[in-house]
Design a protein around this motif. Structure first.
Motif, PDB file in Angstrom:
ATOM      1  N   ASP A   1       0.810  -1.229   0.000  1.00  0.00           N
ATOM      2  CA  ASP A   1       0.000   0.000   0.000  1.00  0.00           C
ATOM      3  C   ASP A   1       0.837   1.270   0.000  1.00  0.00           C
ATOM      4  OD1 ASP A   1      -2.320  -1.495   0.067  1.00  0.00           O
ATOM      5  OD2 ASP A   1      -2.300  -1.609   2.267  1.00  0.00           O
ATOM      6  N   ASN A   2       2.133   1.155   0.132  1.00  0.00           N
ATOM      7  CA  ASN A   2       2.967   2.353   0.185  1.00  0.00           C
ATOM      8  C   ASN A   2       3.356   2.755  -1.234  1.00  0.00           C
ATOM      9  OD1 ASN A   2       4.984   4.306   0.568  1.00  0.00           O
ATOM     10  ND2 ASN A   2       5.603   3.372   2.521  1.00  0.00           N
ATOM     11  N   PRO A   3       2.933   3.953  -1.684  1.00  0.00           N
ATOM     12  CA  PRO A   3       3.246   4.346  -3.064  1.00  0.00           C
ATOM     13  C   PRO A   3       4.718   4.606  -3.290  1.00  0.00           C
ATOM     14  CG  PRO A   3       2.281   6.183  -1.876  1.00  0.00           C
ATOM     15  CD  PRO A   3       2.175   4.986  -0.972  1.00  0.00           C
ATOM     16  N   TYR A   4       5.503   4.713  -2.227  1.00  0.00           N
ATOM     17  CA  TYR A   4       6.926   5.017  -2.396  1.00  0.00           C
ATOM     18  C   TYR A   4       7.807   3.772  -2.329  1.00  0.00           C
ATOM     19  CZ  TYR A   4       4.925   9.552  -1.509  1.00  0.00           C
ATOM     20  OH  TYR A   4       4.136  10.657  -1.571  1.00  0.00           O
ATOM     21  N   ASP A   5       7.196   2.604  -2.109  1.00  0.00           N
ATOM     22  CA  ASP A   5       7.970   1.370  -2.138  1.00  0.00           C
ATOM     23  C   ASP A   5       8.652   1.177  -3.488  1.00  0.00           C
ATOM     24  OD1 ASP A   5       7.314   0.842   0.405  1.00  0.00           O
ATOM     25  OD2 ASP A   5       6.010  -0.876  -0.002  1.00  0.00           O
ATOM     26  N   LYS A   6       7.912   1.498  -4.519  1.00  0.00           N
ATOM     27  CA  LYS A   6       8.422   1.213  -5.850  1.00  0.00           C
ATOM     28  C   LYS A   6       9.690   2.001  -6.170  1.00  0.00           C
ATOM     29  CE  LYS A   6       5.282   4.511  -8.061  1.00  0.00           C
ATOM     30  NZ  LYS A   6       4.189   4.661  -9.044  1.00  0.00           N
ATOM     31  N   PHE A   7       9.836   3.193  -5.578  1.00  0.00           N
ATOM     32  CA  PHE A   7      11.041   3.972  -5.848  1.00  0.00           C
ATOM     33  C   PHE A   7      12.265   3.272  -5.261  1.00  0.00           C
ATOM     34  CE2 PHE A   7       7.791   7.463  -5.634  1.00  0.00           C
ATOM     35  CZ  PHE A   7       7.692   7.610  -6.997  1.00  0.00           C
ATOM     36  N   ALA A   8      12.090   2.742  -4.066  1.00  0.00           N
ATOM     37  CA  ALA A   8      13.204   2.031  -3.433  1.00  0.00           C
ATOM     38  C   ALA A   8      13.519   0.736  -4.182  1.00  0.00           C
ATOM     39  CB  ALA A   8      12.868   1.732  -1.973  1.00  0.00           C
ATOM     40  N   VAL A   9      12.469  -0.036  -4.526  1.00  0.00           N
ATOM     41  CA  VAL A   9      12.679  -1.315  -5.199  1.00  0.00           C
ATOM     42  C   VAL A   9      13.255  -1.119  -6.587  1.00  0.00           C
ATOM     43  CG1 VAL A   9      11.502  -3.358  -6.098  1.00  0.00           C
ATOM     44  CG2 VAL A   9      10.866  -2.429  -3.857  1.00  0.00           C
ATOM     45  N   ARG A  10      12.754  -0.156  -7.294  1.00  0.00           N
ATOM     46  CA  ARG A  10      13.241   0.048  -8.659  1.00  0.00           C
ATOM     47  C   ARG A  10      14.644   0.631  -8.654  1.00  0.00           C
ATOM     48  NH1 ARG A  10       8.525   3.127 -11.607  1.00  0.00           N
ATOM     49  NH2 ARG A  10       9.921   2.922 -13.383  1.00  0.00           N
ATOM     50  N   GLY A  11      14.946   1.461  -7.666  1.00  0.00           N
ATOM     51  CA  GLY A  11      16.332   1.905  -7.517  1.00  0.00           C
ATOM     52  C   GLY A  11      17.266   0.737  -7.241  1.00  0.00           C
ATOM     53  N   LEU A  12      16.771  -0.205  -6.421  1.00  0.00           N
ATOM     54  CA  LEU A  12      17.557  -1.395  -6.128  1.00  0.00           C
ATOM     55  C   LEU A  12      17.761  -2.232  -7.388  1.00  0.00           C
ATOM     56  CD1 LEU A  12      18.867  -3.316  -4.043  1.00  0.00           C
ATOM     57  CD2 LEU A  12      16.589  -4.351  -3.767  1.00  0.00           C
ATOM     58  N   HIS A  13      16.688  -2.457  -8.141  1.00  0.00           N
ATOM     59  CA  HIS A  13      16.801  -3.250  -9.364  1.00  0.00           C
ATOM     60  C   HIS A  13      17.773  -2.616 -10.362  1.00  0.00           C
ATOM     61  CE1 HIS A  13      12.682  -5.436  -8.790  1.00  0.00           C
ATOM     62  NE2 HIS A  13      13.625  -5.838  -7.952  1.00  0.00           N
ATOM     63  N   ALA A  14      17.678  -1.274 -10.499  1.00  0.00           N
ATOM     64  CA  ALA A  14      18.576  -0.603 -11.436  1.00  0.00           C
ATOM     65  C   ALA A  14      20.029  -0.776 -11.027  1.00  0.00           C
ATOM     66  CB  ALA A  14      18.209   0.885 -11.520  1.00  0.00           C
ATOM     67  N   THR A  15      20.291  -0.709  -9.714  1.00  0.00           N
ATOM     68  CA  THR A  15      21.670  -0.872  -9.228  1.00  0.00           C
ATOM     69  C   THR A  15      22.162  -2.295  -9.439  1.00  0.00           C
ATOM     70  OG1 THR A  15      21.200   0.801  -7.545  1.00  0.00           O
ATOM     71  CG2 THR A  15      23.185  -0.528  -7.252  1.00  0.00           C
ATOM     72  N   VAL A  16      21.323  -3.277  -9.115  1.00  0.00           N
ATOM     73  CA  VAL A  16      21.703  -4.680  -9.291  1.00  0.00           C
ATOM     74  C   VAL A  16      22.001  -4.970 -10.749  1.00  0.00           C
ATOM     75  CG1 VAL A  16      20.874  -7.064  -9.144  1.00  0.00           C
ATOM     76  CG2 VAL A  16      20.490  -5.479  -7.238  1.00  0.00           C
ATOM     77  N   ASP A  17      21.118  -4.493 -11.644  1.00  0.00           N
ATOM     78  CA  ASP A  17      21.325  -4.734 -13.069  1.00  0.00           C
ATOM     79  C   ASP A  17      22.645  -4.156 -13.553  1.00  0.00           C
ATOM     80  OD1 ASP A  17      18.938  -6.047 -13.220  1.00  0.00           O
ATOM     81  OD2 ASP A  17      17.798  -4.320 -13.966  1.00  0.00           O
TER      82      ASP A  17
END
Length: 457
Positions: free
Chosen positions: A38-54
């Motif tokens: 339900d947190n709209p800002y989760d995606k910013f953290a997760v997508r930042g993580l995915h971009a870094t991992v990639d």
């Protein structure tokens, strides 16, 4: 150019909207594997993580140390990359919140996410090709989440945007150039037809093309061919009718001449009126035969006439016609002379038609005012009567052939609705213009004629 710009702007907006929309809402094939709750800002953290991992997972640790250390500060402002010994690759102190997340991730639990009201954290454990491991923590806030998204996506992908825009611009330019070339051909052809050049044909321009534009060009050629045949038949009909009218008219004039010699004085007055009417009809026929049939054709204005002397002569010729209604023709000008280029004596018919109309419609015991004055590059002649005037909606219509106002619909009132039409055509062929307007006090009609001054003046 406007078509090209329009197409290009549509493509630019489409490219930007599609990519920003897809990235902002994470429309990638793996989005279903990640739950943002339900947190709209989760995606910013997760997508930042995915971009870094990639970006890191395919490199060895030594290379990553160098690359991460030399990277700009904004790129890792919200990301911590920690080696197996607990040191950040950018040699930064690790905040307690990040250290707590680092303790939650390991080989057996490679992913962890923590959500808060104002901040979200996402952690990941990865193995590098050289056997070393890294723990990565990305965190986001309402403000920095959007900022990280902008930095990771837009700034890193500006080359893609630029190349896409340039390629779309090239395609749009070719397409727009192709379309505008066809439209330009149609515009030039329609302009030529409007000027009277009915011999124009468009289909040779498009060759053996079979698209809609080529089909339209063939329809255009069929239309102009039919118009050309119709115009040729119309010209032939007008000239044939005019020539046929001249024969009986010549016999009438001859008979009137003989009758005039053998008649009494009273009868001679009536015969003179009939003779003038026959002469007027003959002048109309002569004028019609001399008119250019299209706008491409024109008169050679190879003569020069003094409007002041011409108007004085016309006014004197109408003195007898004004007596039955006791009218006064008042001619006024401050000019010594007014020279205009002309063709033969065609301007005489213009002024005679207008003054004859004024005499017919003006009330008895009144005055018809005729003025000649200079206006810039033109001479302006105004002829104003004191008749009933014309309805405002009909002021332009009275110059149409055979048009008759409510006050002059029956033929007993004189004329057939051709005089003003012929006058307008004659004035236009002299490169001038004519218009009608009611007097300000609604006491009559004024016809104004503008004719360009002669270059000899």
């Amino acid at each position: 150019m406007r078509i090209f710009i329009g197409f290009w702007l549509i493509n630019i907006v489409t490219i930007l909207f599609h990519n920003v929309w897809a990235h902002w809402f994470d429309l990638n094939p793996n989005r279903a594997l990640v739950r943002y709750e339900d947190n709209p800002y989760d995606k910013f953290a997760v997508r930042g993580l995915h971009a870094t991992v990639d970006s890191l997972i395919h490199w060895e640790l030594d290379i990553l140390r160098t690359g991460v250390a030399e990277a700009p500060d904004w790129l890792f402002q919200r990301v911590f990359i920690v080696d197996e010994y607990g040191y950040d690759l950018r040699a930064r102190p690790i905040p307690p919140e990040v250290d707590e997340i680092l303790g939650k991730i390991s080989l057996t639990s490679p992913f962890y996410k923590s959500s808060g009201d104002e901040q979200s954290y996402a952690g990941r454990y990865i193995l590098l090709p050289d056997g070393n491991n890294l723990r990565i923590v990305s965190f986001s806030t309402p403000f920095y989440g959007r900022r990280v998204l902008w930095q990771l996506y837009v700034i890193n992908n500006w080359q893609f945007f630029l190349i896409s825009i340039l390629i779309s611009g090239s395609v749009c330019f070719v397409f727009a150039h192709h379309m505008t070339r066809d439209f330009r051909a149609f515009r030039e052809a329609t302009y030529g037809v409007a000027k009277g050049d009915l011999g124009l044909r468009l289909s040779p321009t498009f060759g053996r093309r079979h698209d809609e534009i080529a089909e339209l060009s063939r329809d255009f050629d069929n239309m102009t061919a039919r118009l050309e045949r119709s115009m040729a038949e119309q010209k032939r009909l007008i000239k044939d009718v005019s020539h046929e009218l001249r024969s009986p008219l010549a016999r009438i004039q001859f008979a009137l001449g003989i009758a005039h010699q053998k008649s009494s004085d009273e009868v001679k007055l009536e015969l003179d009126k009939a003779s003038k009417a026959a002469d007027y009809l003959n002048d109309i026929i002569t004028t019609i035969l001399s008119f250019p049939t299209t706008e491409i054709d024109s008169w050679d204005l190879d003569d020069v006439v003094d409007l002041k002397a011409l108007l004085e002569t016309v006014v004197n010729d109408f003195e007898e016609e004004t007596k039955p209604k006791q009218l006064r023709l008042h001619f006024e000008t401050s000019l010594d002379e007014a020279l205009v280029a002309t063709y033969s004596n065609t301007l005489v018919g213009v002024f005679e038609n207008i003054i004859r109309n004024a005499i017919h419609y003006t009330k008895a015991n009144s005055q018809i005012d005729i003025q000649l004055q200079s206006e810039g590059e033109d001479y302006m002649i105004s002829i104003c009567d004191q008749g009933p005037g014309v309805a405002e909606a009909e002021l332009n219509d009275i110059f149409e052939p055979f048009y008759r106002t409510d006050q002059a619909r029956d033929r007993s009132s004189g004329g057939y609705g051709l005089g003003l039409s012929i006058a307008q055509r004659t004035v236009e062929l002299h490169k001038g213009h004519i218009k009608a307007k009611n007097r300000p006090d609604q006491s009559g009609l004024c016809v104004e004629i503008n004719l360009p001054k002669s270059e000899l003046f």
